[in-house]
Design an enzyme around this catalytic site. Structure first.
Site, PDB file in Angstrom:
ATOM      1  N   GLU A  92       2.351   6.395  -7.082  1.00 55.01           N
ATOM      2  CA  GLU A  92       1.319   7.306  -7.598  1.00 55.01           C
ATOM      3  C   GLU A  92       1.723   8.771  -7.403  1.00 55.01           C
ATOM      4  O   GLU A  92       1.602   9.587  -8.323  1.00 55.01           O
ATOM      5  CB  GLU A  92      -0.010   7.028  -6.891  1.00 55.01           C
ATOM      6  N   TYR A 120       0.834  -1.211   0.000  1.00 55.72           N
ATOM      7  CA  TYR A 120       0.000   0.000   0.000  1.00 55.72           C
ATOM      8  C   TYR A 120       0.872   1.265   0.000  1.00 55.72           C
ATOM      9  O   TYR A 120       0.753   2.110  -0.900  1.00 55.72           O
ATOM     10  CB  TYR A 120      -0.944  -0.031   1.201  1.00 55.72           C
TER      11      TYR A 120
END
Ligand SMILES: CCCCCCCCCCCCC/C=C/C(=O)SCCNC(=O)CCNC(=O)[C@H](O)C(C)(C)COP(=O)(O)OP(=O)(O)OC[C@H]1O[C@@H](n2cnc3c(N)ncnc32)[C@H](O)[C@@H]1OP(=O)(O)O
Length: 241
Positions: free
Chosen positions: A170, A163
C-alpha cells in the site's frame, strides 16, 4: 492474567460458544461472510486466470477493479456490525482497517490509471485476497460451529507476515502516485476560489503515509492479542473505544 490450554476441540468449542448472538444476527452474519468469502474467491480465481492467460500482471487491476470495488466497499457493513454490537470487536480498529482499504481502492489505485500496473498493486491485491478468504471463511465456519483447525490456524498466523507485506504494498503504491498527483493537482483545491479553502491532495497523501507509523502497530498488536486469546486461551482485558 493468562491461562493457557491445549489447542483442540475443547478449546474450539469454548471459543465458539463464548459470546452468543441472536438467531437473526447469526443468520445475517453467516450470509454476509459467505458472500464475502465467495467475492474474494472470485477475485483470486480472476487473478490466477488473468496471469495464466496473459503471463503478466499488467492490465490485471483494470480487469478486476469493479469486483474489487464492490466487495471492498461492501466491507463498510463491518462498521455497522460493530456499531450495533452484533460482532464483538472495536469500532475504532475496524474503522481504521476498512477506511484505509477503501481509500486505497477508490482514491488511489482506481483514480490513477498510471499506477495500476505497479508491482506494489499486485502485492497488496494478493495479500488482501489471501487474508480475506481466510478471515471470512474463519468467521463463516465459526458461526456454523464447524471450524476446521487449519482455518483457525491460518486466520491467526498468516497475518504475522501478510499484514506488514500488505502495508508495504500500500505504501509503495501511494508513493508511486505522488509524482502524478503533484503534477496534475488532482483532488486539490487551490486559492483563490469561491470557498476560500485550499486543499493539497499531494500533502494529504504524505500525511496518510505518515499515519501508518502510529496506526499500523496498533492494528498489528490488536491481532497479536487476538491470536494469544484464540490460539492460546489467554484472557485479555480489552480497553473500551
Ligand atoms: C481517509 C483515509 C484514512 C487512511 C488511514 C491510513 C492509516 C492506515 C494504517 C493501517 C493500515 C492497515 C492497512 C491494512 C492492510 C492490510 O489489510 S494488509 C493484509 C493483511 N491484513 C490483515 O491481516 C487484516 C487483519 N485485520 C483484521 O482481521 C480486522 O480487520 C481487524 C478489524 C483489524 C481485526 O479483527 P477483529 O474483528 O478484531 O478480530 P477477530 O479475532 O477476527 O474477531 C473478533 C471477534 O469479532 C467476531 N467477528 C468479527 N467480524 C465478524 C464477522 N464478519 N462475522 C462474524 N464474527 C465476526 C469474531 O468472531 C470475534 O468474536 P469472538 O469469537 O466472540 O471473540
Amino acid at each position: 492474567m493468562a491461562s493457557s490450554e491445549e489447542d483442540g476441540p475443547a478449546e474450539e468449542k469454548e471459543h465458539t460458544k463464548k459470546k452468543a448472538i441472536g438467531p437473526f444476527s447469526t443468520a445475517w452474519l453467516t450470509l454476509y461472510n459467505i458472500a464475502m468469502t465467495a467475492g474474494w474467491l472470485v477475485l483470486a480465481i480472476a487473478m490466477i486466470r488473468f496471469y495464466v492467460e496473459t503471463g503478466t500482471h499488467k492490465g490485471l487491476y483494470k480487469s478486476l477493479q469493479k469486483t474489487l470495488k464492490f466487495f471492498q466497499t461492501f466491507a463498510l457493513l463491518e462498521l455497522v456490525h460493530c456499531a450495533f454490537g452484533i460482532v464483538h470487536t472495536s469500532v475504532l480498529v475496524t474503522a481504521v482497517q476498512v477506511s484505509s482499504r477503501i481509500f486505497m481502492v477508490w482514491f488511489v489505485t482506481s483514480s490513477i490509471k498510471q499506477i495500476q500496473n505497479e508491482e506494489s498493486v499486485l502485492l497488496f491485491l494478493v495479500v488482501w485476497t489471501l487474508t480475506e478468504i481466510t478471515r471470512y471463511s474463519f468467521y463463516t465456519f465459526n458461526l456454523l460451529n464447524h471450524l476446521p483447525y487449519f482455518i483457525k490456524w491460518a486466520r491467526y498466523n498468516l497475518f504475522i507476515i501478510l499484514y506488514p507485506v500488505g502495508v508495504v504494498g500500500e505504501l509503495l503504491t501511494i508513493y508511486a502516485a505522488l509524482p502524478y498527483v503533484q503534477r496534475t493537482g488532482m483532488y486539490s483545491l487551490r486559492l483563490p476560489n469561491k470557498y476560500n479553502v485550499s486543499f493539497d491532495y499531494y500533502y494529504f497523501l504524505l500525511i496518510v503515509m505518515c499515519s501508518y507509523i502510529p496506526l499500523f502497530p496498533q492494528l498489528y498488536f490488536h491481532m497479536l492479542r487476538q491470536r494469544r486469546k484464540v490460539l492460546h486461551g489467554e484472557v485479555i482485558v480489552e480497553k473500551e473505544d
